[in-house]
Design a protein around this motif. Sequence first.
Motif, mmCIF file in Angstrom:
data_model
loop_
_atom_site.group_PDB
_atom_site.id
_atom_site.type_symbol
_atom_site.label_atom_id
_atom_site.label_comp_id
_atom_site.label_asym_id
_atom_site.label_seq_id
_atom_site.Cartn_x
_atom_site.Cartn_y
_atom_site.Cartn_z
ATOM 1 N N ALA A 160 8.507 4.659 -0.129
ATOM 2 C CA ALA A 160 7.778 4.944 -1.372
ATOM 3 C C ALA A 160 7.848 6.452 -1.615
ATOM 4 C CB ALA A 160 6.331 4.479 -1.272
ATOM 5 N N HIS A 164 6.464 9.755 -4.018
ATOM 6 C CA HIS A 164 5.443 10.263 -4.946
ATOM 7 C C HIS A 164 5.674 11.744 -5.166
ATOM 8 C CE1 HIS A 164 3.706 6.519 -3.377
ATOM 9 N NE2 HIS A 164 3.183 6.420 -4.593
ATOM 10 N N ARG A 193 -5.651 5.568 -9.991
ATOM 11 C CA ARG A 193 -4.835 4.382 -9.795
ATOM 12 C C ARG A 193 -5.614 3.103 -10.106
ATOM 13 N NH1 ARG A 193 -1.127 4.434 -5.465
ATOM 14 N NH2 ARG A 193 -2.207 2.565 -4.755
ATOM 15 N N GLY A 218 4.270 7.744 -8.734
ATOM 16 C CA GLY A 218 5.428 7.325 -7.934
ATOM 17 C C GLY A 218 5.224 5.905 -7.479
ATOM 18 N N GLY A 219 6.071 5.437 -6.557
ATOM 19 C CA GLY A 219 5.938 4.072 -6.055
ATOM 20 C C GLY A 219 7.081 3.687 -5.154
ATOM 21 N N PHE A 220 7.252 2.386 -4.970
ATOM 22 C CA PHE A 220 8.279 1.881 -4.042
ATOM 23 C C PHE A 220 9.687 2.128 -4.583
ATOM 24 C CE2 PHE A 220 4.677 -0.910 -2.794
ATOM 25 C CZ PHE A 220 4.645 -0.552 -1.448
ATOM 26 N N GLU A 267 5.225 5.008 -15.096
ATOM 27 C CA GLU A 267 3.816 5.426 -14.968
ATOM 28 C C GLU A 267 3.419 6.546 -15.927
ATOM 29 O OE1 GLU A 267 3.169 4.159 -10.318
ATOM 30 O OE2 GLU A 267 2.817 6.232 -10.876
ATOM 31 N N SER A 324 3.495 5.879 6.866
ATOM 32 C CA SER A 324 2.148 5.653 6.328
ATOM 33 C C SER A 324 1.418 4.724 7.278
ATOM 34 C CB SER A 324 2.279 5.006 4.955
ATOM 35 O OG SER A 324 1.235 4.125 4.734
ATOM 36 N N LEU A 356 6.189 1.559 6.454
ATOM 37 C CA LEU A 356 6.378 2.183 5.144
ATOM 38 C C LEU A 356 6.575 3.681 5.347
ATOM 39 C CD1 LEU A 356 6.216 2.279 2.004
ATOM 40 C CD2 LEU A 356 3.725 2.373 2.249
ATOM 41 N N LEU A 374 6.696 7.276 3.566
ATOM 42 C CA LEU A 374 6.283 7.961 2.344
ATOM 43 C C LEU A 374 7.093 9.232 2.184
ATOM 44 C CD1 LEU A 374 2.493 7.641 2.947
ATOM 45 C CD2 LEU A 374 3.735 6.560 1.068
ATOM 46 N N ILE A 385 -5.908 7.683 -2.146
ATOM 47 C CA ILE A 385 -5.028 6.711 -1.485
ATOM 48 C C ILE A 385 -4.325 7.386 -0.297
ATOM 49 C CG2 ILE A 385 -3.146 7.232 -3.123
ATOM 50 C CD1 ILE A 385 -3.536 3.791 -1.574
ATOM 51 N N GLY A 386 -4.259 6.661 0.820
ATOM 52 C CA GLY A 386 -3.490 7.119 1.989
ATOM 53 C C GLY A 386 -3.703 8.578 2.324
ATOM 54 N N VAL A 387 -2.587 9.325 2.406
ATOM 55 C CA VAL A 387 -2.667 10.740 2.783
ATOM 56 C C VAL A 387 -2.622 11.662 1.562
ATOM 57 C CG1 VAL A 387 -1.779 10.443 5.118
ATOM 58 C CG2 VAL A 387 -0.170 10.800 3.234
ATOM 59 N N ALA A 388 -2.963 11.115 0.382
ATOM 60 C CA ALA A 388 -2.843 11.920 -0.844
ATOM 61 C C ALA A 388 -3.689 13.194 -0.813
ATOM 62 C CB ALA A 388 -3.191 11.074 -2.067
ATOM 63 N N GLN A 437 -1.873 15.653 1.292
ATOM 64 C CA GLN A 437 -0.667 16.102 0.566
ATOM 65 C C GLN A 437 -1.067 17.153 -0.472
ATOM 66 O OE1 GLN A 437 0.603 12.250 -0.813
ATOM 67 N NE2 GLN A 437 2.164 12.048 0.764
HETATM 68 P P1 AMP Z 1 2.315 2.807 -5.308
HETATM 69 O O1 AMP Z 1 3.289 1.785 -5.834
HETATM 70 O O2 AMP Z 1 2.289 4.078 -6.083
HETATM 71 O O3 AMP Z 1 0.940 2.228 -5.088
HETATM 72 O O4 AMP Z 1 2.843 3.285 -3.885
HETATM 73 C C1 AMP Z 1 3.538 2.453 -2.991
HETATM 74 C C2 AMP Z 1 2.813 2.374 -1.661
HETATM 75 O O5 AMP Z 1 2.517 3.672 -1.179
HETATM 76 C C3 AMP Z 1 1.485 1.632 -1.709
HETATM 77 O O6 AMP Z 1 1.449 0.815 -0.533
HETATM 78 C C4 AMP Z 1 0.439 2.701 -1.641
HETATM 79 O O7 AMP Z 1 -0.700 2.205 -0.975
HETATM 80 C C5 AMP Z 1 1.135 3.783 -0.841
HETATM 81 N N1 AMP Z 1 0.750 5.132 -1.246
HETATM 82 C C6 AMP Z 1 0.774 5.657 -2.464
HETATM 83 N N2 AMP Z 1 0.446 6.948 -2.467
HETATM 84 C C7 AMP Z 1 0.190 7.253 -1.178
HETATM 85 C C8 AMP Z 1 -0.196 8.425 -0.512
HETATM 86 N N3 AMP Z 1 -0.377 9.578 -1.176
HETATM 87 N N4 AMP Z 1 -0.372 8.373 0.827
HETATM 88 C C9 AMP Z 1 -0.176 7.224 1.500
HETATM 89 N N5 AMP Z 1 0.200 6.081 0.929
HETATM 90 C C10 AMP Z 1 0.386 6.084 -0.393
#
Ligand code: AMP
Length: 252
Positions: free
Chosen positions: A54, A56, A82, A91-93, A112, A130, A143, A145, A201-204, A207
Amino acid sequence: MTSPKHRGFSRLVSCLQSGLLAQHRKKGETIKKEMASGQMSRDEALECTSCRHACHVMLYSETASQLFGRIPIRYIVLMQMRFDGLLGFPGGFVDPSEETLEEGLTRELLEELGVAVPISTEDHVESCFSLPCSGKYSSSSRLILHFYVKKIEEDQIREIEKAAASTAADHGLEVLGMVRVPLYTTKSDGGLSSFLSHSFIGVARSQLINSLLRLHLVSPGALREALRGSQRKHAESAQNLQEVLKLTGEQP
Ligand code: AMP
Ligand code: MN
């Protein structure tokens, strides 16, 4: 501008915060070596073909505008609210067998933000594992990141904000709205303190903090103060939640 040493350190900090280093160390894979040092380059990350990826990005610009005509905003840093109610970066997958990480990220940005902001390998900051939702390691949930940072013009930020709320396919669905990060402090821990006390979310959050430090958008001292303020805000919030819970009829 940024020394490779500092960059490596930031990478180490947020990767350590992702919490998977120790678990991956136990697995006999090539990735183990890179992760043991806390660093995984973009190319090393791509060697893991069984991993999901993924991407971002933190988009930011300079600005001369002033809040209330006297508090300099200095920089506009974009994040988003979100669908899950958490703050995160756009961002995303991405499936590296079908597109490059950066092409995938640009595609996600079009969905987005409504604007296909071009992202290049030069914008790459760090890649790390992640923490899976279950908190348990399993090969199917691995996963990686990839985090990017890109400086753009203030006009482009405004264009993105307009498109994100109008033409973006994900508006109101995966993305509830774009937000700017306040980098200043106002009285009673307002501004950056309050912002950092929200849920991410996660480590945002790390970051964001690493990027603010690395790019010198906020001084280490101001950031430390803001984080102390966030802790106070967090405590206030917990108390307030306790009180509002009573409104639902729940007895103390
Ligand atoms: P999204 O499609 O943007 O939700 O991101 C894809 C995957 O990354 C999802 O499983 C999110 O939970 C995870 N994710 C998104 N942003 C972060 C972040 N900053 N830190 C950790 N995991 C993240
Ligand atoms: Mn997303």
